[in-house]
Design an enzyme around this catalytic site. Structure first.
Site, PDB file in Angstrom:
ATOM      1  N   LYS A 197     -13.265  -8.026 -19.368  1.00  0.00           N
ATOM      2  CA  LYS A 197     -13.415  -6.619 -19.727  1.00  0.00           C
ATOM      3  C   LYS A 197     -12.565  -6.395 -20.974  1.00  0.00           C
ATOM      4  O   LYS A 197     -11.338  -6.491 -20.931  1.00  0.00           O
ATOM      5  CB  LYS A 197     -12.958  -5.694 -18.602  1.00  0.00           C
ATOM      6  CG  LYS A 197     -13.130  -4.214 -18.967  1.00  0.00           C
ATOM      7  CD  LYS A 197     -12.531  -3.285 -17.930  1.00  0.00           C
ATOM      8  CE  LYS A 197     -12.657  -1.833 -18.412  1.00  0.00           C
ATOM      9  NZ  LYS A 197     -11.907  -0.885 -17.557  1.00  0.00           N
TER      10      LYS A 197
ATOM     11  N   GLY B  86      -8.179   7.791 -16.214  1.00  0.00           N
ATOM     12  CA  GLY B  86      -7.276   8.417 -15.262  1.00  0.00           C
ATOM     13  C   GLY B  86      -7.298   9.926 -15.239  1.00  0.00           C
ATOM     14  O   GLY B  86      -6.498  10.550 -14.534  1.00  0.00           O
TER      15      GLY B  86
ATOM     16  N   THR C 241      -8.385   4.976 -10.554  1.00  0.00           N
ATOM     17  CA  THR C 241      -7.422   6.039 -10.279  1.00  0.00           C
ATOM     18  C   THR C 241      -7.841   6.927  -9.117  1.00  0.00           C
ATOM     19  O   THR C 241      -7.027   7.250  -8.241  1.00  0.00           O
ATOM     20  CB  THR C 241      -7.205   6.901 -11.533  1.00  0.00           C
ATOM     21  OG1 THR C 241      -6.678   6.080 -12.586  1.00  0.00           O
ATOM     22  CG2 THR C 241      -6.239   8.040 -11.255  1.00  0.00           C
TER      23      THR C 241
END
Length: 256
Positions: free
Chosen positions: A95, A156, A205
């Site tokens: 990633k 987040g 998150t």
């Protein structure tokens, strides 16, 4: 069934490993989510030993590891981190994350494209985290990325699909899987992404900071399954006008 490069996944929910109160809770939540692909930041892992507190439980759980280059601020730093990860973990899956601004954590489009092109040439299966930019996503696809991972909102933030209009364009034009990454805050956001046509979502998150991460992971698993089923069922067209579900006057005429 979801296919990315040479791997197939039953689950359309990918998960992260950050912000959990403990490694045990992390693994329990990942198992409850049904996720088969888990991303982890190289900066948080001791690559010299596989008994690392984060790495060891993931290896034992049998999930596919997706190392990420979070913390890299340039293409060169990301490429170096990718090479370390491949050597240490024995995987060419990556990633790609490059975000130079620690406050907003927005991906750098220029450095991301530069690194993606180089890493593909080095044999990596590249899944780039990027802005919800249809032009950039198409360029990333053209240089050989196995999927694109446009953001729904800042990392987040739990804001949901703030980039919905752009995500719809990306999904429509893409010939590689589209994974909505970042900003997904509640299960309904994940359902919406899958209903729109996204191939998967990545959630960290929202699960990790919940009062009950295992329960929240279960909720996300069910939400993603619902989104996939809803898309496969092909919803009815949206209309400006009302449409009766039963005759409005016929029964009155029959009684007359």
């Amino acid at each position: 069934m979801l296919r990315i490069a040479d791997k197939t996944f039953d689950s359309h929910l990918f998960t992260g490993t950050g912000k959990f109160a403990s490694s045990q809770l992390m693994v329990e939540a990942i198992r409850a989510s049904g996720s088969q692909l888990v991303t982890l930041a190289m900066k948080r892992v001791d690559l010299r030993q596989h008994n690392d507190a984060i790495l060891a439980p993931l290896i034992e759980a049998g999930v596919t590891l997706l190392p990420n280059t979070s913390g890299a601020k340039t293409a060169e730093e990301a490429i170096f981190a990718a090479q370390l990860a491949r050597e240490a973990l024995g995987t060419n899956w990556l990633k790609l994350e490059i975000h130079p601004d620690a406050r907003w954590l927005l991906p750098d489009p220029i450095e991301t494209l530069k690194a993606a092109e180089a890493l593909v040439k080095q044999g990596f299966v590249v899944l780039p985290y990027c802005g919800a930019d249809p032009v950039l996503c198409k360029r990333l696809e053209e240089v050989g990325c196995a999927a694109v991972m446009p953001l729904g909102a800042p990392i987040g933030s739990n804001q949901g699909l703030e980039t919905k209009a752009m995500l719809e364009i990306i999904i429509q034009q893409s010939t590689v899987p589209v994974v909505v990454d970042a900003g997904i805050g509640v299960p309904s956001h994940a359902t919406q992404a899958l209903e729109m046509g996204a191939d998967a979502v990545l959630v960290n998150t929202a699960i990790a900071v919940a009062d009950d991460p295992v329960m929240m992971a279960t909720a996300f698993r069910l939400a993603v399954e619902a989104g996939v089923l809803a898309r496969q069922a092909v919803p009815g067209n949206r209309s400006t006008y009302a449409s009766a579900t039963s005759p409005l006057t016929g029964f009155l005429e029959a009684l007359a």
